[in-house]
Design a protein around this motif. Structure first.
Motif, PDB file in Angstrom:
ATOM      1  N   ALA A  14       0.737  -1.200  -0.016  1.00  0.00           N
ATOM      2  CA  ALA A  14      -0.089  -0.032  -0.002  1.00  0.00           C
ATOM      3  C   ALA A  14       0.807   1.181  -0.010  1.00  0.00           C
ATOM      4  CB  ALA A  14      -0.999  -0.154   1.215  1.00  0.00           C
ATOM      5  N   ARG A  15       1.890   1.254   0.837  1.00  0.00           N
ATOM      6  CA  ARG A  15       2.806   2.480   0.799  1.00  0.00           C
ATOM      7  C   ARG A  15       3.496   2.639  -0.688  1.00  0.00           C
ATOM      8  NH1 ARG A  15       7.144   0.793   3.839  1.00  0.00           N
ATOM      9  NH2 ARG A  15       8.188   0.317   2.000  1.00  0.00           N
ATOM     10  N   CYS A  16       3.913   1.467  -1.209  1.00  0.00           N
ATOM     11  CA  CYS A  16       4.306   1.919  -2.542  1.00  0.00           C
ATOM     12  C   CYS A  16       3.628   2.148  -3.448  1.00  0.00           C
ATOM     13  CB  CYS A  16       5.226   0.285  -2.737  1.00  0.00           C
ATOM     14  SG  CYS A  16       6.547  -0.272  -1.960  1.00  0.00           S
ATOM     15  N   CYS A  17       2.469   1.749  -3.352  1.00  0.00           N
ATOM     16  CA  CYS A  17       1.153   2.067  -4.239  1.00  0.00           C
ATOM     17  C   CYS A  17       1.139   3.659  -4.207  1.00  0.00           C
ATOM     18  CB  CYS A  17       0.209   1.321  -4.083  1.00  0.00           C
ATOM     19  SG  CYS A  17      -1.317   1.657  -5.232  1.00  0.00           S
ATOM     20  N   LEU A  18       0.831   4.275  -3.189  1.00  0.00           N
ATOM     21  CA  LEU A  18       0.561   5.374  -2.920  1.00  0.00           C
ATOM     22  C   LEU A  18       1.833   6.346  -3.070  1.00  0.00           C
ATOM     23  CD1 LEU A  18      -1.173   5.242   0.658  1.00  0.00           C
ATOM     24  CD2 LEU A  18      -2.251   5.754  -1.600  1.00  0.00           C
ATOM     25  N   GLU A  19       3.039   6.016  -2.735  1.00  0.00           N
ATOM     26  CA  GLU A  19       4.213   6.912  -3.034  1.00  0.00           C
ATOM     27  C   GLU A  19       4.626   6.816  -4.485  1.00  0.00           C
ATOM     28  OE1 GLU A  19       7.107   5.515  -0.251  1.00  0.00           O
ATOM     29  OE2 GLU A  19       6.150   6.325   1.559  1.00  0.00           O
ATOM     30  N   ARG A  20       4.501   6.086  -5.267  1.00  0.00           N
ATOM     31  CA  ARG A  20       4.755   5.695  -6.466  1.00  0.00           C
ATOM     32  C   ARG A  20       3.720   6.494  -7.688  1.00  0.00           C
ATOM     33  NH1 ARG A  20       7.146  -0.475  -6.702  1.00  0.00           N
ATOM     34  NH2 ARG A  20       8.853  -0.026  -5.492  1.00  0.00           N
TER      35      ARG A  20
END
Length: 565
Positions: A220-226
């Motif tokens: 979820a973090r990677c999805c939001l930050e990318r």
């Protein structure tokens, strides 16, 4: 040595003046830095001179200089009030000042003890690889985790349409070439919503952290930050960031949560959700979102950002106008409106407000009159009442005995709710934060009724720390024990002074009075080992001398209460 003259300080700070200590005039001065006092200088106006000042004297001096107080009295007063309100709102500052008041040498460090349950232990190894959500777990497991979320979390933060969520969940697990899979096999921004719901479901269904939960949070973090933002943020992006902020508030550090909540607030403003532009404006605004979902997203974001900012003593993100969203409509089985109904009072406590202090003695009864039904909502009410009590304490205001009893009844209700929630695997951030802050407020009130609640408050905090065995909760419980011991030692010192003053009476009743011998109060080996283990668990307590707590003369416990016999 005769040529050296002592530097004469023009103006000593107020703490040094009150304690009659030497002050070198710094900002802050060396004495206040050493003892942890709040260093500030009294505001006063100099008498006007009859002679005209020189041009050099007319130039303003820096605001940080104590010599410029006569020129900037109102500004200095406003700054002092701002600092006072910041410290009153911050639970960490309140605990620090409480410890300094009891014993400056042994006061706990500045820290948000028990701010949440902290980082849980992993049940097994979690590989550090990035996987798409449909490879992390199965659709059946995702539906099971989502069920925990919608049963325990959604009634409190109801900003997700359950029907749409399950439709998109089923579509995400369809075969890549199937025409039903309209969202495609690659990572979509809605994956952050699916993973956020599932990660919080893991948190509310398992005491230890599972590898699946860790991978869902990372995905979820990677999805939001990318995600590349090329226009106004979508509802899916805002929902994903809200879920991430909620998870961080429950498990992560305050500063990490504050950054995430601030990012969420800026995204909300960029989306045009709030404040909504006029229909004739060319600024972006969304028409494809349910108005109730919109109110709830904005309200929950405000709630998280305000209280994280207050706890840290940092600024919150506020909009240019219409800072507060409308309260959402109440729905059966949903109490989001109860929590968001506390926002007006929460915003009124903003330390940066330039208006005069609100009348807290009138605000407190209104808060106590509110009806909160479910445990998370009751703890949110308790948290706001505790903040108001801290503000009342800093303003040296008095509340009536009847109002104090109402406060204690609410705090007792909050302790009961915390015990129920932690026993049912509902680790809301307030299950540890509220009991710890209640202990600090009870010590500050220092009345017979408030101290009588201390055993129950300590028992509740101990229960939370035993069920969620984390370093964060162990440190919170150890610090609470330290504060109680320091308070007890201060009471013993006060009693010794009073007893010494009675020794100067005439010897009429000297044969009738007898001071208990030290041998009568020698601690058992079990008591000494328990306290020794307490100090060993928390390195910050190792400077405490246990002998002064255990070997000093002790009075009957009933003598510690005001008016005790």
């Amino acid at each position: 040595m005769q040529g050296l003259k002592r530097k004469r300080v023009i103006l000593a700070c107020q703490p040094c003046r009150e304690r009659k200590r030497k002050c070198e005039g710094g900002d802050p001065c060396a004495t206040c830095r050493e003892w942890g006092y709040q260093c500030y200088y009294p505001t006063r106006q100099r008498k006007s001179r009859t002679t005209q000042p020189s041009p050099s004297e007319e130039q303003p001096q820096p605001l940080s200089s104590p010599k410029s107080i006569q020129d900037d009295g109102p500004a200095e007063s406003n700054q002092s009030g701002l600092i006072r309100r910041l410290e009153a709102n911050s639970g960490a500052a309140f605990v620090r000042k409480l410890g300094l008041k009891i014993d400056p040498a042994k006061a706990p460090k500045l820290n948000l003890f028990g701010w949440n349950i902290g980082t849980r232990k992993l049940s097994s190894f979690a590989p550090e690889i990035d996987l798409p959500i449909n490879e992390i777990t199965s659709v059946a497991h995702m539906r099971e985790l989502a069920q925990f979320y919608f049963e325990k979390v959604d009634p409190c933060y109801g900003f997700i349409d359950r029907r749409v969520f399950y439709e998109r969940l089923d579509a995400r697990w369809q075969p890549a070439l199937s025409p039903i899979n309209i969202y495609g096999p690659s990572m979509d921004i809605y994956d952050s919503v699916l993973a956020g719901v599932a990660a919080i479901g893991c948190l509310f269904s398992s005491l230890p952290a599972t590898p699946t939960e860790v991978q869902l949070v990372r995905m979820a973090r990677c999805c939001l930050e990318r995600y590349h933002l090329s226009g106004p943020p979508s509802v899916d992006l805002l929902t994903g960031w809200t879920l991430r902020t909620i998870y961080l508030r429950l498990t992560d550090t305050p500063h990490t949560t504050w950054i995430a909540s601030s990012t969420l607030m800026h995204l909300l403003e960029a989306s045009g959700f709030h404040p909504e532009p006029s229909e004739y404006s060319v600024l972006p605004h969304t028409d494809d979102c349910d108005p109730e979902i919109k109110k709830r997203l904005v309200g929950v974001a405000h709630h998280l950002n305000i209280w994280t900012s207050f706890d840290l003593g940092l600024s919150r993100v506020s909009f240019q106008k219409n800072d507060l969203p409308d309260i959402p409509l109440s729905k059966p089985g949903d109490y989001t409106d109860e929590i968001l109904g506390l926002l007006p009072v929460s915003v009124s406590l903003d330390p940066g407000g330039l208006k005069d202090e609100i009348d807290l003695t009138l605000t407190l009864p209104k808060l106590l009159d509110r009806t909160h039904t479910e445990p998370p909502s009751v703890l949110a009410q308790c948290n706001l009442v505790l903040c108001v009590l801290r503000r009342i304490h800093t303003q040296n205001l008095d509340i009536s005995s009847s109002l104090a009893e109402r406060v204690l009844r609410l705090l007792k209700k909050g302790l009961d709710c915390a015990s129920k929630m932690v026993s049912s695997c509902s680790p809301w951030h307030q299950v540890a934060n509220v009991p710890f802050q209640i202990i600090c407020v009870l010590l500050t009130l220092d009345t017979r009724s408030s101290l009588a609640m201390l055993p129950e408050a300590m028992k509740t905090l101990s229960l939370v720390a035993s069920i969620y065995d984390t370093h964060t909760l162990a440190e919170a419980y150890s610090t609470a024990c330290l504060l109680v011991m320091l308070h007890q030692q201060r009471r013993k010192d006060d009693i010794a002074i009073l007893g010494e003053s009675l020794n100067f009476r005439s010897g009429i009743h000297q044969t009738e009075s007898r001071t208990p011998s030290q041998s009568e109060f020698q601690p058992s080996s079990e008591e000494y080992s328990w306290l020794g283990a307490l100090v060993a668990d928390l390195p910050g307590l190792q400077r405490v001398d246990l002998d002064q707590f255990l070997n000093a003369d002790m009075m009957d416990a009933s003598s510690f209460w005001p008016g005790g016999v």
